[in-house]
Design a protein around this motif. Structure first.
Motif, mmCIF file in Angstrom:
data_model
loop_
_atom_site.group_PDB
_atom_site.id
_atom_site.type_symbol
_atom_site.label_atom_id
_atom_site.label_comp_id
_atom_site.label_asym_id
_atom_site.label_seq_id
_atom_site.Cartn_x
_atom_site.Cartn_y
_atom_site.Cartn_z
ATOM 1 N N GLU A 245 0.804 -1.213 0.000
ATOM 2 C CA GLU A 245 0.000 0.000 0.000
ATOM 3 C C GLU A 245 0.839 1.266 0.000
ATOM 4 O O GLU A 245 0.331 2.341 -0.333
ATOM 5 C CB GLU A 245 -0.947 -0.016 1.198
ATOM 6 N N SER A 246 2.144 1.148 0.353
ATOM 7 C CA SER A 246 3.021 2.317 0.284
ATOM 8 C C SER A 246 3.108 2.827 -1.149
ATOM 9 O O SER A 246 3.211 4.036 -1.386
ATOM 10 C CB SER A 246 4.417 1.967 0.791
ATOM 11 N N ARG A 247 3.065 1.907 -2.103
ATOM 12 C CA ARG A 247 3.161 2.314 -3.511
ATOM 13 C C ARG A 247 1.903 3.068 -3.951
ATOM 14 O O ARG A 247 1.995 4.082 -4.649
ATOM 15 C CB ARG A 247 3.391 1.091 -4.392
ATOM 16 N N SER A 248 0.744 2.584 -3.570
ATOM 17 C CA SER A 248 -0.481 3.272 -3.970
ATOM 18 C C SER A 248 -0.557 4.645 -3.311
ATOM 19 O O SER A 248 -1.004 5.618 -3.932
ATOM 20 C CB SER A 248 -1.713 2.439 -3.613
ATOM 21 N N ALA A 249 -0.094 4.753 -2.048
ATOM 22 C CA ALA A 249 -0.091 6.047 -1.367
ATOM 23 C C ALA A 249 0.854 7.009 -2.071
ATOM 24 O O ALA A 249 0.532 8.196 -2.259
ATOM 25 C CB ALA A 249 0.318 5.866 0.097
ATOM 26 N N TRP A 250 2.047 6.510 -2.465
ATOM 27 C CA TRP A 250 3.000 7.366 -3.176
ATOM 28 C C TRP A 250 2.405 7.841 -4.497
ATOM 29 O O TRP A 250 2.542 9.017 -4.868
ATOM 30 C CB TRP A 250 4.300 6.589 -3.448
ATOM 31 N N LEU A 251 1.744 6.948 -5.218
ATOM 32 C CA LEU A 251 1.159 7.306 -6.503
ATOM 33 C C LEU A 251 0.107 8.399 -6.361
ATOM 34 O O LEU A 251 0.081 9.368 -7.134
ATOM 35 C CB LEU A 251 0.530 6.077 -7.160
ATOM 36 N N ARG A 252 -0.758 8.245 -5.380
ATOM 37 C CA ARG A 252 -1.809 9.243 -5.193
ATOM 38 C C ARG A 252 -1.217 10.607 -4.830
ATOM 39 O O ARG A 252 -1.668 11.646 -5.319
ATOM 40 C CB ARG A 252 -2.784 8.769 -4.119
ATOM 41 N N HIS A 253 -0.210 10.579 -3.966
ATOM 42 C CA HIS A 253 0.420 11.843 -3.560
ATOM 43 C C HIS A 253 1.136 12.487 -4.738
ATOM 44 O O HIS A 253 0.995 13.697 -4.980
ATOM 45 C CB HIS A 253 1.406 11.574 -2.420
ATOM 46 N N TYR A 254 1.861 11.706 -5.496
ATOM 47 C CA TYR A 254 2.580 12.235 -6.661
ATOM 48 C C TYR A 254 1.595 12.782 -7.689
ATOM 49 O O TYR A 254 1.819 13.851 -8.278
ATOM 50 C CB TYR A 254 3.431 11.133 -7.293
ATOM 51 N N ALA A 255 0.512 12.056 -7.904
ATOM 52 C CA ALA A 255 -0.484 12.498 -8.877
ATOM 53 C C ALA A 255 -1.110 13.825 -8.464
ATOM 54 O O ALA A 255 -1.344 14.711 -9.294
ATOM 55 C CB ALA A 255 -1.556 11.434 -9.034
ATOM 56 N N GLU A 256 -1.373 13.966 -7.177
ATOM 57 C CA GLU A 256 -1.974 15.207 -6.685
ATOM 58 C C GLU A 256 -1.015 16.381 -6.847
ATOM 59 O O GLU A 256 -1.423 17.483 -7.226
ATOM 60 C CB GLU A 256 -2.364 15.033 -5.218
ATOM 61 N N LEU A 257 0.263 16.136 -6.583
ATOM 62 C CA LEU A 257 1.256 17.215 -6.685
ATOM 63 C C LEU A 257 1.501 17.650 -8.125
ATOM 64 O O LEU A 257 1.775 18.823 -8.395
ATOM 65 C CB LEU A 257 2.582 16.769 -6.064
ATOM 66 N N HIS A 258 1.402 16.709 -9.062
ATOM 67 C CA HIS A 258 1.798 16.995 -10.441
ATOM 68 C C HIS A 258 0.650 16.995 -11.441
ATOM 69 O O HIS A 258 0.872 17.037 -12.652
ATOM 70 C CB HIS A 258 2.857 15.985 -10.896
ATOM 71 N N GLY A 259 -0.581 16.932 -10.951
ATOM 72 C CA GLY A 259 -1.719 16.996 -11.861
ATOM 73 C C GLY A 259 -1.848 15.787 -12.764
ATOM 74 O O GLY A 259 -2.206 15.921 -13.944
ATOM 75 N N ILE A 260 -1.577 14.602 -12.231
ATOM 76 C CA ILE A 260 -1.620 13.366 -13.010
ATOM 77 C C ILE A 260 -3.040 12.792 -12.997
ATOM 78 O O ILE A 260 -3.717 12.798 -11.968
ATOM 79 C CB ILE A 260 -0.652 12.322 -12.442
#
Length: 785
Positions: A703-718
C-alpha cells in the motif's frame, strides 16, 4: 397429450373476452411495474404494438445519476422498439406520445394516477435464492405498498373507494411449493400468516447483521483475509474482511430463507415469498378486481417480438450452454420429470388477455401459464434435443478444438452428490498446493485449470441446491382457466395473442429457436474475443498524451527484470569475498532462506529489511562504483526486451515513466536512462559512508506504492484513471488498483486470480539472457567488509 396429465372439464369458468383486445382496452390507462425486466419489457412492447389506444404508465426506479425517464428512453431504444420509435421520430417521441413515467421504487411507491384502470405488477425479486429479508421486502412489502397506493389513487378524500381498479398480479406457478400431482388454478391452502413471516424475515436480517459484527466473527473473517492479502497491506486486508463479512451475511440469510421455506412446505425462499405476496393480494384486494397470473419457467419467445427473443440467462440456459461446452458430464435430473418451460410471448399474451377481463370484485381469478399439463417436455427429451443440436452445431473452443458431448445416464442425485464431495476435497488439496508452488508458467496453468474446475463444481453445487427439487418434479399445473381465456380470444386476435401452449412443437422450439438464441450470442462474443487476442483492454495501444499528465509505473523484480533481491545481493556480496568467505556466505543465506520466505509471505517489507541487514559494512561509494563498472551488464542482461519496448512506447507517448521498487537505490543506477522517476529503497550510512544495514525509510511495497502514486499524482496533476501500472506480485494489488490500466506481468497465483476477476491484461515478459544465471560479476575487493 400425456394421459397422466389429462384435463377434465373446468370446475370454474373464468370471465371471458367479448371482443377485440384493442377495443376492450381502448382508452384504458395501464400502470406497470417491472417494465425494465424480461417479461415487463415485452408487455410494454405488446401494448405499444397491438393496443394503439391504451396509455402505459410505468413505475421505474432511478439508477444513480440516471433518472427514471432516461432509463425508459434507453429501454425504448432497444431493437424490439426500433420500428415503433422510428415511426414517430425516435425513442423520446415514442415516450412522449404513449408512455408516462413514474419515478419510484418498491416499497417506496409514489402517488399513482387517479384515473388508472389496470395495474400490472410484474416487478419482484426473481432470484431463487435471495436473502430472506430482501425477498420479503420486495415480494411482500413491495406488493403491499403498491396495493395501498392503488387504494389511495382510487379513493376519495374520505378514503372511500370510488373507482374499482383491476389489479393483475404476476406470481409464479411454483407458489404451490412441495406439493405433488395436479395443482389447481386457485388459492393454495395453508395457514401461514404473511404478517408474522414478514416481521420475522426482517428481524432475521437484523440478527444476522449483528452476528456478523461480533468480535469472534470479525476476528475469524480478518484472519481469513490476512492469509490471502497480508502482503498487500492492512487496508487491502480490511477491505477484504468487510467483503467477507457482507458475503457471510448474505449466505446466512439465504440459508435462513431456504430452511424457513422448506420447513413450511416451499422449495425455496423465492416461491415462499411469492406465496406470501399472493396472500397480501387476496387480503388487501377484497374490494378490487383481481387476476393472478402464475407462469412456470419463462424462456425465450416462440413468435413475438421474434422467435427466440430473450434477455439474460434463465433457469435452463446455463445447463444447455455448459453441456454444449463439454463442461457438464452428468446431471442429477429425473429423466421422466417434466421441466415446465413456457415461451415468454405466451405469458405476455395471457397477461394482456387477463387485463381485458372483468373479474368479480373480491373473487380473485388464477391463471397458470404452463406446459406440463397439456404438452410436457421431460428432461430426457431436453437432453436429446440439445445433444442433437450440438452434434449438428458443435461448440468450438478458443483453441480450435470441438467440445466433446457427454452421454448423460441420469444416475440420480446421490451419485452426483458423492462425486461433488470427492471432487471438492481434491480441488481443495490442489488449490493449497498451487498456492505454495514456486511461481512459473506451469503453476499459473495449474491455477487456471483449478479455477476452471472450481467453477464447474460450484455450478453443479448451485444447481443441486437451487433447482434440485425442480429436477425431480412430480407435479403439474392445471391450466383450464387459462385455456378457457385463450379460447375466448376474438378470431382476429388469435395470431397476435395466442397462448395455447399445447401448440408448441418442442423439437422445433429447442433446436431451431431457443438453443440458438442463447448460444449464438455467446459464440459471437467469444469469437470477437479470440480475434482481439488474449489481452484485455488494460494493455491497450498507447496514444500521445500531454506531457506530465499520465504515468507509466513499473515494478522491477519479476516485471522489468528477471531477478530477485537475494540474487542481486549475492551479485554484490560474493565477488568481494574469498572462496571460503563465499561458501560461508552462501551457507548463511541458504540457512536463512526458509525464514526469508516465511517473512516474505507474511510481510514483504519485513523480508526486505531482513535481507538488507546483510549489506552492513559495505561502503556506499564503492558499492555504487561497483554497480556502475561491474554489475551493470548483469542488470541489463536480465531486462525483458518486451518491457524495454513498452517503456519506450510510453516515453514516446509523452507518459512519465516511473520505477517503483523495493530494490536498493544503487542497483537501479543502470536503469536511470529508462525512467523519469525512480523510487527505491535507500540504504542508511554512517558518518563515514558505510552502510549500517538499515534503511532511511520503510521499503516501498504494498500500500506504500499506492499512497505514493496518489500523492505524486496530486502534486503533479496526473490523471491516474488514464495511467498504467505493471507488476508481477499479489503484493502489488494496491498499486494496480490505483490506476485505470493495470497489467499483470507473469503474475503469481494471487495476482493472476485478481487480474482475471477484474478483467486486467495478463502478459508474459521474458529476459533473453546471454550471461549464465549463476555467473557472477568480476571480483571486487573494494566492496568487502
Amino acid at each position: 397429450m400425456n394421459a397422466a396429465f389429462a384435463q377434465g372439464a373446468p370446475t370454474h369458468v373464468p370471465p371471458l373476452l367479448d371482443g377485440r383486445l384493442k377495443d376492450l382496452l381502448a382508452g384504458k390507462k395501464i400502470v406497470m411495474t417491472g417494465v425494465t425486466g424480461f417479461i415487463g419489457e415485452q408487455i410494454l412492447w405488446k401494448i405499444l404494438t397491438e393496443l394503439p389506444d391504451t396509455r402505459a404508465v410505468v413505475l421505474v426506479r432511478p439508477k444513480g445519476s440516471v433518472s427514471a425517464e432516461q432509463r425508459v428512453v434507453s429501454l425504448l431504444k432497444k431493437p424490439i422498439f426500433k420500428e415503433l420509435a422510428s415511426a414517430v421520430g425516435g425513442a423520446q417521441e415514442l415516450l412522449d406520445q404513449r408512455v408516462d413515467v413514474l419515478s419510484g421504487d418498491l416499497p417506496n411507491v409514489p402517488e399513482l394516477p387517479r384515473d388508472l384502470d389496470v395495474v400490472i405488477h410484474c416487478a419482484g425479486d426473481v432470484s431463487f435464492d435471495p436473502p430472506i429479508d430482501s425477498a420479503f421486502k420486495t415480494n411482500v412489502l413491495g406488493t403491499q405498498a403498491l396495493m395501498e397506493a392503488i387504494r389511495v389513487a382510487c379513493s376519495d378524500e374520505q378514503g372511500t373507494l370510488v373507482r374499482v381498479p383491476h389489479y393483475v398480479h404476476i406470481s409464479t406457478a411454483y407458489t404451490a411449493g412441495r406439493r405433488r400431482g395436479a395443482i389447481p388454478e386457485a388459492a393454495h391452502e395453508h395457514d401461514v400468516d404473511y404478517r408474522v413471516e414478514t416481521e420475522q424475515a426482517l428481524a432475521m436480517g437484523k440478527l444476522v447483521e449483528e452476528q456478523s459484527r461480533t468480535a469472534e466473527m470479525l476476528a475469524t473473517l480478518r484472519k481469513q483475509a490476512e492469509r490471502e492479502h497480508r502482503q498487500a497491506g492492512f487496508l487491502t486486508t480490511a477491505h477484504d474482511t468487510e467483503r467477507r463479512r457482507q458475503e457471510w451475511v448474505k449466505a446466512k440469510l439465504v440459508e435462513a430463507g431456504t430452511e424457513r421455506a422448506r420447513s413450511l412446505g416451499w422449495t425455496d425462499v423465492y416461491t415462499f415469498a411469492k406465496a406470501m405476496g399472493e396472500r397480501v393480494v387476496v387480503d388487501l384486494g377484497k374490494d378490487f378486481k383481481v387476476s393472478i397470473v402464475r407462469p412456470a419457467i419463462v424462456e425465450s419467445s416462440l413468435v413475438h417480438p421474434y422467435p427466440g427473443w430473450i434477455e439474460g440467462f434463465k433457469m435452463a440456459d446455463p445447463i444447455i450452454l455448459a453441456y454444449g461446452k463439454g463442461q457438464l458430464k452428468e446431471f442429477p435430473a429425473s429423466p421422466d420429470a417434466a421441466l415446465d418451460i413456457v415461451p415468454c410471448d405466451h405469458v405476455v399474451n395471457a397477461i394482456i388477455a387477463a387485463c381485458a377481463t372483468e373479474p368479480t370484485i373480491g373473487e380473485p381469478e388464477f391463471y397458470h401459464c404452463s406446459t406440463g399439463a397439456r404438452n410436457p417436455m421431460t428432461f430426457r427429451e431436453i437432453y436429446e434435443y440439445i445433444r442433437e443440436y450440438f452434434a449438428q452445431h458443435p461448440y468450438t473452443r478458443s483453441d480450435g478444438t470441438v467440445a466433446p458431448l457427454a452421454t448423460w445416464k441420469f444416475p440420480g442425485e446421490q451419485p452426483v452428490q458423492r462425486f461433488l464431495d470427492v471432487a471438492g476435497k481434491a480441488h481443495g488439496v490442489g488449490d493449497r498446493l498451487v498456492s505454495w508452488a514456486p511461481r512459473g508458467k506451469y503453476t499459473r496453468q495449474a491455477a487456471l485449470a483449478l479455477d476452471k474446475q472450481g467453477k464447474q463444481l460450484d455450478f453443479l453445487r448451485r444447481y443441486l441446491s437451487l433447482y434440485g427439487e425442480y429436477l425431480q418434479s412430480q407435479l403439474h399445473f392445471v391450466d383450464d382457466c387459462t385455456m378457457a381465456l385463450h379460447n375466448s380470444l376474438h378470431p382476429e386476435d388469435r395470431e397476435a395473442f395466442a397462448f395455447d401452449t399445447s401448440a408448441v412443437d418442442w423439437r422445433t422450439y429447442m433446436m431451431e429457436i431457443h438453443t440458438p438464441s442463447i448460444t449464438d450470442p455467446v459464440r459471437r462474443l467469444e469469437a470477437l474475443r479470440n480475434r482481439r487476442g488474449k489481452r484485455s483492454s488494460t494493455f491497450k495501444e498507447l496514444k500521445p498524451a500531454e506531457p506530465g499528465t499520465v504515468l507509466a509505473v513499473f515494478d522491477l523484480d519479476g516485471t522489468v527484470m528477471d531477478t530477485n533481491v537475494v540474487e542481486t545481493y549475492l551479485w554484490a556480496r560474493l565477488p568481494g569475498l574469498s572462496p571460503v568467505g563465499r561458501v560461508r556466505e552462501l551457507a548463511e543465506v541458504a540457512a536463512a532462506l526458509p525464514g526469508y520466505l516465511g517473512a516474505d509471505r507474511r510481510d514483504r517489507a519485513s523480508f526486505l529489511r531482513s535481507m538488507y541487514r546483510r549489506y552492513a559494512g559495505m561502503e556506499m561509494s564503492r558499492l555504487e562504483s561497483y554497480v556502475d563498472e561491474q554489475m551493470a551488464p548483469f542488470v541489463k542482461d536480465r531486462l525483458s526486451p518486451e518491457a524495454l519496448a513498452r517503456i519506450e512506447e510510453h516515453r514516446a507517448a509523452g507518459h512519465t515513466t516511473v520505477l517503483l521498487t523495493g530494490v536498493i537505490r544503487p542497483l537501479t543506477r543502470p536503469l536511470e536512462d529508462l525512467f523519469d522517476v525512480i523510487v527505491a529503497a535507500e540504504l542508511a550510512t554512517d558518518a563515514h559512508g558505510v552502510c549500517t544495514g538499515f534503511l532511511t525509510s520503510p521499503p516501498m511495497v504494498g500500500e506504500s506504492r499506492s499512497a505514493w502514486l496518489r500523492h505524486y499524482a496530486e502534486l503533479h496533476g496526473i490523471d491516474l484513471s488514464k495511467s498504467f501500472a505493471y507488476a508481477d506480485s499479489h503484493v502489488d494489488l494496491p498499486m494496480l488498483t490505483t490506476v485505470g490500466n493495470p497489467v499483470a506481468v507473469q503474475p503469481d497465483v494471487g495476482l493472476l486470480r485478481a487480474a482475471r476477476k477484474n478483467g486486467w491484461s495478463v502478459v508474459d515478459w521474458h529476459a533473453d539472457r546471454s550471461i549464465h544465471r549463476w555467473k557472477l560479476p568480476r571480483r571486487a575487493e573494494q566492496t568487502a567488509r
